[in-house]
Design an enzyme around this catalytic site. Structure first.
Site, PDB file in Angstrom:
ATOM      1  N   ARG A 176       3.016 -10.445 -65.570  1.00 30.31           N
ATOM      2  CA  ARG A 176       4.468 -10.550 -65.654  1.00 30.31           C
ATOM      3  C   ARG A 176       5.082  -9.196 -65.331  1.00 30.31           C
ATOM      4  NH1 ARG A 176       4.421 -15.315 -65.413  1.00 30.31           N
ATOM      5  NH2 ARG A 176       5.469 -16.859 -66.739  1.00 30.31           N
ATOM      6  N   THR A 202       2.867 -21.310 -67.720  1.00 26.89           N
ATOM      7  CA  THR A 202       2.050 -20.817 -68.827  1.00 26.89           C
ATOM      8  C   THR A 202       2.826 -19.793 -69.639  1.00 26.89           C
ATOM      9  OG1 THR A 202       0.013 -21.180 -67.580  1.00 26.89           O
ATOM     10  CG2 THR A 202      -0.104 -19.648 -69.428  1.00 26.89           C
ATOM     11  N   HIS A 252       6.119 -13.671 -56.494  1.00 26.74           N
ATOM     12  CA  HIS A 252       5.802 -14.517 -57.654  1.00 26.74           C
ATOM     13  C   HIS A 252       5.409 -15.928 -57.219  1.00 26.74           C
ATOM     14  CE1 HIS A 252       6.534 -14.872 -62.249  1.00 26.74           C
ATOM     15  NE2 HIS A 252       5.494 -15.585 -61.876  1.00 26.74           N
ATOM     16  N   GLU A 295      13.628 -10.745 -61.307  1.00 30.04           N
ATOM     17  CA  GLU A 295      13.291 -11.762 -60.312  1.00 30.04           C
ATOM     18  C   GLU A 295      14.402 -12.814 -60.239  1.00 30.04           C
ATOM     19  OE1 GLU A 295       9.516 -13.419 -61.378  1.00 30.04           O
ATOM     20  OE2 GLU A 295       8.425 -11.536 -61.093  1.00 30.04           O
TER      21      GLU A 295
END
Length: 336
Positions: free
Chosen positions: A250, A78, A303, A279
Site C-alpha cells: 500500500r 483484501t 495499482h 491514488e
C-alpha cells in the site's frame, strides 16, 4: 418472520463487475462506476449495504446523520484501510473484505517488477528504439555496438541471477507466503523479516538485519498506523547499495520523498512500486512521478498488480457470498 428489505449501493464499480445477489427478502441494487466525496451522502443515505474498493468511508461518512440505515460494508479487496473500522464498529456496522482474491496476480506482478528493475527493461526498451533527431546518426545500440552499460548497476556491476539474490519479505500473510514460493522456485534465497521493533521469533530475521541482508526487499503488508513510513531515510541508509525495493502493499508504507532521495544518491540500486500515497496519482501527487525521477531505475505501475481474470472472478464470488451469508445471519470475512 418476514425477511428484511435491503438497499445495496456499490459506489465503485470501475474496478470490477458487481454481482447480482440472491437474497431471502426484497432488495434493490444501485451501481455507480465512481463516486466523488461530494456525492457520497446522497448515494448512501438509504443504503443498508455498501460495496466499495478504495473509496474512503470516513468516520464522518459513517455517522448516523450521513448513513442512518447502513449495516454492512463489503470491501471488494483484501486491504481494508479505506474504511474507518473503529467508527463502523462503534455504530455496529459490520465490515467484511474479500481476502485472498488477488494473491496469484499480485505475487506474479511482484516477480515481474523484480525482473523489470534488475534487468532495467524500461531503460533498455527506450534506448533500443530511440533515434536521434540528427538523420546522420543512428540508434545508440547501432552506434556503440552494445547497450550493456545501460543495464549495469551504479557500481558498474552486471545484473545478478536469481540464484545470487536474497529476497527479504516484509509481511508474511497469504501474499507473502505465495511470493516466497515463487521466489524459491526461481532459485532465490528467501528470508522473512520480523515486525519492526520486535525481537525475531523462530524462522524470522530481525527487521534491520533483513534490510541489511536483502538484495531484493518485497513489501506485502497492510497499511496501518504502525506501518506508515516504515521505510524512510534511516532504513534506506542501512540497505545494500545493490538492493531493489518492490512495493505491492500500500502507498504510505514507504516515504516517497526519502525513496527518491535514496535512488538519487545510489543508496539502493532501484525500486518498483504499484502503490502510492495518493491514488489515482497525477501531476504533483507523488515525487516518484516528478521529472527528476524520470532518469532513475524506477518502475511504476498504476495499482493494477491485482488485475487478472481470475481475480475478477474471485472478487465477484467473494462479495456475493459475503452479502448473501450476512443476510441470513452468517457473517464471513469479517474485519476486526
Amino acid at each position: 418472520m418476514m425477511a428484511e428489505e435491503h438497499h445495496i449501493v456499490a459506489i465503485e464499480a470501475v474496478h470490477c463487475p458487481i454481482p447480482q445477489f440472491d437474497l431471502p427478502g426484497p432488495h434493490t441494487r444501485e451501481v455507480h462506476r465512481w463516486t466523488s466525496p461530494s456525492d457520497l451522502p446522497s448515494r448512501l443515505k438509504d443504503a443498508t449495504i455498501v460495496v466499495t474498493t478504495t473509496i474512503k468511508l470516513s468516520a464522518e461518512t459513517l455517522s448516523a446523520e450521513v448513513t442512518p440505515k447502513l449495516r454492512l460494508i463489503v470491501i471488494m479487496a483484501t486491504g481494508t484501510d479505506c474504511v474507518d473500522i473503529a467508527a463502523a464498529s462503534a455504530r455496529g456496522i459490520t465490515v467484511c473484505n474479500c481476502p485472498g482474491s488477488n494473491i496469484d496476480s499480485v505475487s506474479e506482478h511482484a516477480i515481474g517488477l523484480y525482473f523489470a528493475s534488475r534487468r532495467k527493461f524500461i531503460e533498455l526498451h527506450n534506448n533500443t528504439i530511440a533515434v536521434p533527431d540528427d538523420p546522420s546518426l543512428d540508434t545508440e545500440w547501432k552506434t556503440n555496438g552494445s547497450l550493456l552499460s545501460r543495464v549495469r548497476s551504479p557500481s558498474g556491476k552486471a545484473p545478478s541471477l536469481c540464484s545470487d539474490e536474497t529476497v527479504g519479505i516484509i509481511g508474511y500473510g497469504m501474499l507473502g507466503k505465495r511470493i516466497e514460493t515463487l521466489a524459491k522456485a526461481l532459485g532465490m534465497n528467501v528470508i522473512i523479516a520480523e515486525r519492526k521493533g520486535v525481537f525475531p521469533r523462530a524462522g524470522r530475521v530481525g527487521f534491520e538485519d533483513a534490510l541489511k541482508q536483502s538484495t531484493v526487499l518485497i513489501l506485502c503488508l497492510p497499511r496501518s498506523v504502525e506501518t506508515l513510513n516504515m521505510l524512510s531515510t534511516a532504513e534506506f541508509e542501512i540497505m545494500s547499495s545493490h538492493a531493489l525495493l518492490i512495493n505491492v502493499a500500500r502507498g504510505g508504507i514507504v516515504d516517497e520523498h526519502a525513496l527518491l532521495d535514496a535512488l538519487k544518491r545510489n543508496e539502493i540500486a532501484g525500486a518498483a512500486t504499484d502503490v502510492y500515497v495518493k491514488e489515482p496519482a497525477g501531476r504533483g501527487d507523488s515525487p516518484l512521478l516528478s521529472p527528476e525521477a524520470a532518469s532513475l531505475n524506477l518502475v511504476l505501475t498504476p495499482h493494477l498488480a491485482w488485475y487478472a481474470e481470475r481475480t475478477l472472478h474471485n472478487l465477484e464470488a467473494s462479495c456475493k457470498i459475503t452479502v448473501e451469508k450476512w443476510c441470513i445471519g452468517q457473517t464471513i470475512n469479517k474485519v476486526e
